[in-house]
Design an enzyme around this catalytic site. Structure first.
Site, PDB file in Angstrom:
ATOM      1  N   ARG A  36      -1.837   3.810  -1.097  1.00  0.00           N
ATOM      2  CA  ARG A  36      -2.489   3.719   0.247  1.00  0.00           C
ATOM      3  C   ARG A  36      -1.961   4.412   1.530  1.00  0.00           C
ATOM      4  O   ARG A  36      -1.717   3.819   2.350  1.00  0.00           O
ATOM      5  CB  ARG A  36      -2.595   2.136   0.495  1.00  0.00           C
ATOM      6  CG  ARG A  36      -3.034   1.019  -0.631  1.00  0.00           C
ATOM      7  CD  ARG A  36      -4.480   1.843  -1.161  1.00  0.00           C
ATOM      8  NE  ARG A  36      -5.038   0.943  -2.367  1.00  0.00           N
ATOM      9  CZ  ARG A  36      -5.090   1.200  -3.681  1.00  0.00           C
ATOM     10  NH1 ARG A  36      -4.822   2.404  -3.763  1.00  0.00           N
ATOM     11  NH2 ARG A  36      -5.584   0.633  -4.514  1.00  0.00           N
ATOM     12  N   GLU A 122       1.279   2.615  14.135  1.00  0.00           N
ATOM     13  CA  GLU A 122       2.121   3.210  14.900  1.00  0.00           C
ATOM     14  C   GLU A 122       1.949   4.509  14.895  1.00  0.00           C
ATOM     15  O   GLU A 122       1.977   5.258  16.114  1.00  0.00           O
ATOM     16  CB  GLU A 122       3.498   2.953  14.578  1.00  0.00           C
ATOM     17  CG  GLU A 122       3.960   1.217  14.627  1.00  0.00           C
ATOM     18  CD  GLU A 122       5.564   1.119  14.449  1.00  0.00           C
ATOM     19  OE1 GLU A 122       6.163   0.984  15.399  1.00  0.00           O
ATOM     20  OE2 GLU A 122       5.715   1.033  13.197  1.00  0.00           O
ATOM     21  N   GLU A 142       4.110  -7.194  10.285  1.00  0.00           N
ATOM     22  CA  GLU A 142       5.534  -7.056  10.405  1.00  0.00           C
ATOM     23  C   GLU A 142       5.892  -8.420  10.301  1.00  0.00           C
ATOM     24  O   GLU A 142       6.958  -8.929   9.946  1.00  0.00           O
ATOM     25  CB  GLU A 142       5.962  -6.260  11.524  1.00  0.00           C
ATOM     26  CG  GLU A 142       5.994  -4.655  11.159  1.00  0.00           C
ATOM     27  CD  GLU A 142       4.700  -4.070  11.583  1.00  0.00           C
ATOM     28  OE1 GLU A 142       3.722  -4.718  11.824  1.00  0.00           O
ATOM     29  OE2 GLU A 142       4.826  -2.900  11.724  1.00  0.00           O
TER      30      GLU A 142
HETATM   31  C1  1HE Z   1       2.427  -0.145  -1.038  1.00  0.00           C
HETATM   32  C2  1HE Z   1       2.297  -0.501   0.449  1.00  0.00           C
HETATM   33  C3  1HE Z   1       3.339  -0.566   1.232  1.00  0.00           C
HETATM   34  C4  1HE Z   1       0.448  -0.928  -0.640  1.00  0.00           C
HETATM   35  N1  1HE Z   1       4.564  -0.019   0.880  1.00  0.00           N
HETATM   36  N2  1HE Z   1       3.821   0.200  -1.461  1.00  0.00           N
HETATM   37  N3  1HE Z   1       2.304  -2.795   5.362  1.00  0.00           N
HETATM   38  C5  1HE Z   1       1.929  -3.796   4.752  1.00  0.00           C
HETATM   39  O1  1HE Z   1       2.361  -5.178   4.894  1.00  0.00           O
HETATM   40  C6  1HE Z   1       0.683  -3.576   4.211  1.00  0.00           C
HETATM   41  C7  1HE Z   1       0.550  -3.647   2.709  1.00  0.00           C
HETATM   42  N4  1HE Z   1      -0.462  -3.462   1.952  1.00  0.00           N
HETATM   43  C8  1HE Z   1      -1.556  -4.072   1.958  1.00  0.00           C
HETATM   44  O2  1HE Z   1      -2.017  -5.165   2.680  1.00  0.00           O
HETATM   45  C9  1HE Z   1      -2.873  -3.469   0.985  1.00  0.00           C
HETATM   46  O3  1HE Z   1      -1.837  -2.629  -0.039  1.00  0.00           O
HETATM   47  C10 1HE Z   1      -3.993  -2.793   1.640  1.00  0.00           C
HETATM   48  C11 1HE Z   1      -4.625  -3.552   2.408  1.00  0.00           C
HETATM   49  C12 1HE Z   1      -3.248  -1.721   2.303  1.00  0.00           C
HETATM   50  C13 1HE Z   1      -4.590  -2.177   0.662  1.00  0.00           C
HETATM   51  O4  1HE Z   1      -5.121  -3.071  -0.435  1.00  0.00           O
HETATM   52  P1  1HE Z   1      -5.566  -2.538  -2.002  1.00  0.00           P
HETATM   53  O5  1HE Z   1      -6.102  -3.626  -2.677  1.00  0.00           O
HETATM   54  O6  1HE Z   1      -6.557  -1.247  -1.836  1.00  0.00           O
HETATM   55  O7  1HE Z   1      -4.526  -1.863  -2.634  1.00  0.00           O
HETATM   56  P2  1HE Z   1      -3.078  -2.472  -3.367  1.00  0.00           P
HETATM   57  O8  1HE Z   1      -3.455  -3.001  -4.683  1.00  0.00           O
HETATM   58  O9  1HE Z   1      -2.669  -3.773  -2.567  1.00  0.00           O
HETATM   59  O10 1HE Z   1      -1.966  -1.394  -3.405  1.00  0.00           O
HETATM   60  C14 1HE Z   1      -2.093  -0.157  -4.152  1.00  0.00           C
HETATM   61  C15 1HE Z   1      -0.618   0.207  -4.382  1.00  0.00           C
HETATM   62  O11 1HE Z   1      -0.045   0.722  -3.148  1.00  0.00           O
HETATM   63  C16 1HE Z   1       0.174  -0.960  -5.195  1.00  0.00           C
HETATM   64  O12 1HE Z   1       1.066  -0.254  -5.852  1.00  0.00           O
HETATM   65  P3  1HE Z   1       0.905  -0.382  -7.516  1.00  0.00           P
HETATM   66  O13 1HE Z   1       2.158   0.488  -8.071  1.00  0.00           O
HETATM   67  O14 1HE Z   1       1.002  -1.657  -7.821  1.00  0.00           O
HETATM   68  O15 1HE Z   1      -0.401   0.377  -7.721  1.00  0.00           O
HETATM   69  C17 1HE Z   1       0.846  -1.451  -3.788  1.00  0.00           C
HETATM   70  O16 1HE Z   1       2.275  -2.248  -4.112  1.00  0.00           O
HETATM   71  C18 1HE Z   1       0.901  -0.007  -2.909  1.00  0.00           C
HETATM   72  N5  1HE Z   1       1.104  -0.232  -1.621  1.00  0.00           N
HETATM   73  N6  1HE Z   1       0.876  -0.789   0.487  1.00  0.00           N
HETATM   74  C19 1HE Z   1       4.691   0.108  -0.388  1.00  0.00           C
HETATM   75  N7  1HE Z   1       3.239  -0.717   2.685  1.00  0.00           N
HETATM   76  C20 1HE Z   1       8.609   1.905  10.858  1.00  0.00           C
HETATM   77  S1  1HE Z   1       8.490  -0.026  10.705  1.00  0.00           S
HETATM   78  C21 1HE Z   1       6.779  -0.338  10.372  1.00  0.00           C
HETATM   79  C22 1HE Z   1       6.744  -1.694   9.713  1.00  0.00           C
HETATM   80  C23 1HE Z   1       5.654  -1.847   8.717  1.00  0.00           C
HETATM   81  O17 1HE Z   1       4.681  -0.945   8.642  1.00  0.00           O
HETATM   82  S2  1HE Z   1       5.135  -3.406   8.025  1.00  0.00           S
HETATM   83  C24 1HE Z   1       3.690  -3.197   7.349  1.00  0.00           C
HETATM   84  C25 1HE Z   1       3.934  -3.101   5.983  1.00  0.00           C
END
Ligand code: 1HE
Length: 269
Positions: A36, A122, A142
């Site tokens: 993603r 961001e 966050e």
């Molecule tokens: C990830 C990440 C990630 C997905 N880091 N691996 N960001 C978040 O808290 C958002 C976290 N992500 C989500 O809420 C969802 O993934 C989404 C809404 C964006 C997309 O959902 P979906 O159903 O399309 O995908 P998924 O099944 O959740 O994710 C697919 C894969 O991407 C899955 O890995 P897989 O190996 O199981 O296939 C997920 O683990 C991976 N994935 N998002 C790592 N963020 C400089 S400071 C900034 C601080 C922040 O940005 S905090 C916010 C972090």
């Protein structure tokens, strides 16, 4: 993908990024849809490399994401083992890279769709124009992850949406749609799903058609003047406007208008 005119751009980047260009518009694609478009260190360094390596002749940049989401933000798998010192260095890495977007060589149009969350928001906030497809949504998860923004969000987002709104997003996990984002200053244009790339490219081409000096003034002088006390701002504005209008390109554009060769300003343009 509608970037069929795009030609490759000779900048070495990690596989999570892809660079191309369409005429004077450089195009950077977040290309890690299987995660993603989560932003790991390699990707952030690649973003810095891209924005510092833009060749001469590029007048605008289009930034977009592959797959169903613009970006899921920070790659959370990289957080696990980090201590305080490493955390500060990591945030500095993001600050440096995103500074190169905001205060780089050319204005940046970001095309947003799906999740535009955390560090993805961001990243979008560092761009100059944001085109959001109707399915885009903004969030700052966050708070619920036990962390804090680290990619310049505390600096850029309050300037776009205000401190109170950002606090609410972080405290409660509230999300905003593309349309809501328009009323609060996150979204610059709302377009239908799938239409973002074409609209972003159209805008980027228009931006690239401005004189370089005017684009420099808009990118580099305007946001700084806006932070100055009014007296200093008026002085810098007077200097900037006289520098811009003294440029040969500005003079020939004014002549074109006065001799009826340039287009008029019309509603809806
Ligand atoms: C990830 C990440 C990630 C997905 N880091 N691996 N960001 C978040 O808290 C958002 C976290 N992500 C989500 O809420 C969802 O993934 C989404 C809404 C964006 C997309 O959902 P979906 O159903 O399309 O995908 P998924 O099944 O959740 O994710 C697919 C894969 O991407 C899955 O890995 P897989 O190996 O199981 O296939 C997920 O683990 C991976 N994935 N998002 C790592 N963020 C400089 S400071 C900034 C601080 C922040 O940005 S905090 C916010 C972090």
């Amino acid at each position: 993908m509608s970037n069929t005119q795009a030609k490759s751009l000779n900048i070495t980047l990690p596989t999570s990024l892809a660079a191309s260009h369409d005429g004077e518009v450089a195009i950077l694609r977040l290309a890690r849809p299987q995660k993603r478009n989560a932003l790991d260190d390699e990707t952030i360094l690649g973003i810095e490399t891209f924005f510092t390596s833009l060749p001469d002749g590029i007048g605008a940049v289009l930034l977009h994401g592959e797959g169903d989401h613009f970006s899921a933000g920070l790659d959370l798998t990289e957080l696990q083992e980090r201590d305080i010192k490493q955390g500060i260095a990591h945030s500095g890495l993001w600050h440096r890279a995103f500074e190169k977007i905001q205060f780089g060589k050319a204005p940046v149009v970001a095309v947003l769709h799906g999740a535009v969350v955390g560090g993805g928001l961001e990243l979008a906030a560092a761009a100059h124009v944001r085109v959001a497809e109707r399915n885009a949504y903004y969030a700052l998860p966050e708070g619920s992850r036990g962390i804090y923004v680290g990619g310049g969000g505390s600096v850029r987002l309050p300037r776009l949406i205000g401190v109170a709104r950002m606090m609410d997003m972080m405290l409660t996990g509230r999300t905003y749609s593309a349309e809501e984002g328009q009323t609060m200053g996150l979204t610059t244009y709302v377009v239908e799903q799938g239409a973002g790339f074409a609209k972003g490219l159209e805008l980027a081409k228009r931006i690239a058609g401005n004189t370089p000096l005017t684009n420099f003034a808009i990118m580099h002088a305007l946001p700084r003047i806006a932070e100055m006390p009014p007296g200093s701002g008026y002085a810098v504005e007077a200097l900037m406007s006289s520098i811009a209008q003294a440029d040969g390109e500005a003079k020939s554009r004014l002549k074109d208008f006065l001799e009826k060769r340039a287009p008029k300003v019309k509603p809806g343009s």
